[in-house]
Write a protein that holds these residues in place. Structure first.
Motif, mmCIF file in Angstrom:
data_model
loop_
_atom_site.group_PDB
_atom_site.id
_atom_site.type_symbol
_atom_site.label_atom_id
_atom_site.label_comp_id
_atom_site.label_asym_id
_atom_site.label_seq_id
_atom_site.Cartn_x
_atom_site.Cartn_y
_atom_site.Cartn_z
ATOM 1 N N MET A 1 0.749 -1.243 0.161
ATOM 2 C CA MET A 1 0.100 0.020 -0.078
ATOM 3 C C MET A 1 0.775 1.121 -0.225
ATOM 4 N N ALA A 2 0.518 2.050 -0.815
ATOM 5 C CA ALA A 2 1.430 3.637 -0.857
ATOM 6 C C ALA A 2 1.147 4.346 0.178
ATOM 7 N N LEU A 3 2.195 4.898 0.838
ATOM 8 C CA LEU A 3 2.168 5.600 2.379
ATOM 9 C C LEU A 3 1.392 6.691 2.054
ATOM 10 N N PRO A 4 0.551 7.276 2.961
ATOM 11 C CA PRO A 4 -0.238 8.485 3.052
ATOM 12 C C PRO A 4 0.365 9.715 2.552
ATOM 13 N N SER A 5 -0.199 10.554 1.900
ATOM 14 C CA SER A 5 0.565 11.858 1.308
ATOM 15 C C SER A 5 0.494 12.998 2.441
ATOM 16 N N LYS A 6 -0.170 12.817 3.307
ATOM 17 C CA LYS A 6 -0.356 13.829 4.356
ATOM 18 C C LYS A 6 -0.470 13.122 5.868
ATOM 19 N N VAL A 7 0.026 13.560 6.782
ATOM 20 C CA VAL A 7 -0.471 13.057 8.292
ATOM 21 C C VAL A 7 -0.556 14.202 9.081
ATOM 22 N N ARG A 8 -1.667 13.820 10.016
ATOM 23 C CA ARG A 8 -2.048 14.871 11.068
ATOM 24 C C ARG A 8 -1.718 14.359 12.380
ATOM 25 N N ILE A 9 -0.803 15.373 13.048
ATOM 26 C CA ILE A 9 -0.292 14.867 14.514
ATOM 27 C C ILE A 9 -0.808 15.594 15.648
ATOM 28 N N ILE A 10 -1.536 14.974 16.456
ATOM 29 C CA ILE A 10 -2.000 15.475 17.607
ATOM 30 C C ILE A 10 -0.792 15.629 18.696
ATOM 31 N N ASP A 11 -0.384 16.644 19.015
ATOM 32 C CA ASP A 11 0.618 16.738 20.132
ATOM 33 C C ASP A 11 0.019 16.743 21.492
ATOM 34 N N VAL A 12 0.398 15.666 22.294
ATOM 35 C CA VAL A 12 -0.106 15.466 23.591
ATOM 36 C C VAL A 12 0.671 15.808 24.616
ATOM 37 N N GLY A 13 1.816 16.773 24.338
ATOM 38 C CA GLY A 13 2.658 17.162 25.293
ATOM 39 C C GLY A 13 2.063 17.679 26.494
ATOM 40 N N PRO A 14 1.242 18.661 26.510
ATOM 41 C CA PRO A 14 0.875 19.313 27.595
ATOM 42 C C PRO A 14 -0.180 18.487 28.527
ATOM 43 N N ARG A 15 -0.588 17.323 27.852
ATOM 44 C CA ARG A 15 -1.231 16.378 28.729
ATOM 45 C C ARG A 15 -0.643 15.084 28.995
ATOM 46 N N ASP A 16 -0.205 14.191 27.992
ATOM 47 C CA ASP A 16 0.256 13.071 28.416
ATOM 48 C C ASP A 16 1.740 13.202 28.754
ATOM 49 N N GLY A 17 2.205 14.326 28.268
ATOM 50 C CA GLY A 17 3.630 14.484 28.266
ATOM 51 C C GLY A 17 3.950 15.239 29.630
ATOM 52 N N LEU A 18 3.112 16.133 30.217
ATOM 53 C CA LEU A 18 3.292 16.425 31.590
ATOM 54 C C LEU A 18 2.849 15.885 32.904
ATOM 55 N N GLN A 19 1.671 14.959 32.394
ATOM 56 C CA GLN A 19 0.936 14.489 33.583
ATOM 57 C C GLN A 19 1.652 13.728 34.613
ATOM 58 N N ASN A 20 2.815 13.267 33.980
ATOM 59 C CA ASN A 20 3.582 12.524 35.243
ATOM 60 C C ASN A 20 4.856 13.394 35.682
ATOM 61 N N GLU A 21 4.879 14.530 35.516
ATOM 62 C CA GLU A 21 6.105 15.456 36.085
ATOM 63 C C GLU A 21 5.628 15.457 37.448
ATOM 64 N N LYS A 22 6.819 15.430 38.376
ATOM 65 C CA LYS A 22 6.264 15.307 39.736
ATOM 66 C C LYS A 22 6.508 17.041 40.246
ATOM 67 N N GLN A 23 7.514 17.728 39.548
ATOM 68 C CA GLN A 23 7.289 19.193 39.676
ATOM 69 C C GLN A 23 6.290 19.749 38.947
ATOM 70 N N ILE A 24 5.279 20.358 39.966
ATOM 71 C CA ILE A 24 4.203 21.222 39.068
ATOM 72 C C ILE A 24 4.489 22.238 38.227
ATOM 73 N N VAL A 25 3.986 22.213 37.089
ATOM 74 C CA VAL A 25 4.383 23.114 35.993
ATOM 75 C C VAL A 25 3.339 23.935 35.999
ATOM 76 N N PRO A 26 3.268 25.251 36.187
ATOM 77 C CA PRO A 26 2.214 26.317 36.255
ATOM 78 C C PRO A 26 1.414 26.556 35.160
ATOM 79 N N PRO A 27 0.339 26.777 35.113
ATOM 80 C CA PRO A 27 -0.578 26.621 34.180
ATOM 81 C C PRO A 27 -0.047 27.871 32.990
#
Ligand SMILES: CC(C)(COP(=O)([O-])OP(=O)([O-])OC[C@H]1O[C@@H](n2cnc3c(N)ncnc32)[C@H](O)[C@@H]1OP(=O)([O-])[O-])[C@@H](O)C(=O)NCCC(=O)NCCSC(=O)C[C@@](C)(O)CC(=O)[O-]
Length: 301
Positions: A1-27
């Protein structure tokens, strides 16, 4: 199968990325990160989660983050919601999409949301109905689709079963998540094929953690099946509080470098994305987990 010509990325950094940080990241820092992701061309951002602050203290500022955002037209802001209480709080913040999250493994369901898979679906059904009645899109995150930190290997049949349940309650698209990053390309493809039994390829996304360094390979494996929606995390931030030892999502920079190298359009400016990564890495006082980001930052000197 040909690869898709475009891709949509959802950046989850602010949620999945930060949720486990011990140091509270201010809003305001979270909002600063979201603004930089927008500047880099991200058009979908997972902003926060409306979960119990006792379970995930880092997300306790969910309403403040949502209220502080200056929404850009054309950007979809999504939030995680585990139950009706979370949905009601999220509704006040008017997200474009909510994400209900279930697990393909029973043990992880219990550890993460304190109920069985069947109970989680019962909880989600009225949430999905209410969201759709409000015109809010609904995504379903499927955790542990390849492996579980408590049960080990997860069979594709378990993924197909969960995808079917989410479809039945009205979830519109699903994420195939390798929560602990143990997947390799063929296993990830089997998990995606299981989701494709119930959802169209346009409605299935890949969500790969990079614990064993397989995130980019797994992204390529998903592209080979025609998948063109992915979640990843700027600077490779992340880790789930209920998946001990699992590292962050595959870095958005690494995924974008792969995609641009393949001639696939993303709408993302890699240099600006590295600016966003440097911003949050600077706050956390930690180097980025992205190989691409590190290479670009070194060239900058
Ligand atoms: C689902 C619950 C709430 C059940 O937790 P529970 O303790 O069973 O909930 P409960 O209904 O018995 O309520 C207990 C208390 O929590 C409160 N409560 C109840 N619900 C909420 C809410 N929504 N927001 C705020 N507060 C809430 C509720 O009001 C009550 O407060 P109290 O009377 O004791 O003061 C809990 O287990 C929870 O919040 N879990 C979330 C865990 C989490 O966020 N995990 C990380 C996200 S999943 C993930 O990262 C994977 C993913 C999506 O990225 C994909 C992948 O890679 O796999």
């Amino acid at each position: 199968m040909a690869l898709p010509s475009k891709v949509r990325i959802i950046d989850v950094g602010p949620r999945d990325g930060l949720q486990n940080e011990k140091q509270i990241v201010p809003p305001e820092v979270k909002i600063g990160l979201i603004e930089r992701l927008e500047r880099a061309g991200l058009r979908e951002i997972e902003v926060t989660s409306f979960v119990s602050p006792k379970w995930v203290p880092q997300m306790a500022d969910n309403a403040q983050v949502m209220a502080g955002l200056v929404r850009k037209p054309g950007v979809r802001y999504s939030v995680l919601v585990p139950n009706m209480k979370g949905f009601e709080a999220a509704l006040a913040a008017q997200p474009d999409e909510i994400v209900v999250f279930a697990s393909a493994s029973e043990a992880f369901s219990q550890k993460n949301i304190n109920c069985s898979i069947a109970e989680s679906i019962e909880r989600f059904a009225p949430v999905v109905e209410a969201a759709r009645a409000e015109g809010i899109a609904v995504r379903g995150a499927m955790s542990c689709t390849v492996g579980c930190p408590y049960e080990g290997e997860v069979a594709p049949a378990q993924v197909a079963h969960l995808a079917g349940l989410l479809k039945q309650v009205g979830v519109q698209r699903v994420d195939v998540a390798d929560t602990i990053g143990v997947g390799t390309p063929l296993r990830v493809q089997r998990a995606i094929e299981a989701a494709l039994k119930h959802f169209d390829v346009d409605d299935v996304s890949g969500h790969f953690h990079d614990t064993y360094g397989q995130g980019v390979s797994n992204t390529y494996a998903a592209l080979q099946l025609g998948v063109w929606n992915f979640q990843s995390s700027v600077a490779g931030l992340g880790g789930c509080p209920y998946a001990k030892g699992a590292t962050g999502n595959v870095a958005t920079e690494d995924v974008v470098y792969l995609l641009h190298g393949l001639g696939i359009e993303t709408g993302i400016d890699l240099e600006r994305l590295v600016d966003a990564a440097e911003y949050i890495s600077g706050f956390l006082q930690r180097p980025s987990n992205s190989r691409t980001g590190t290479a670009i930052a070194r060239q900058r000197g």
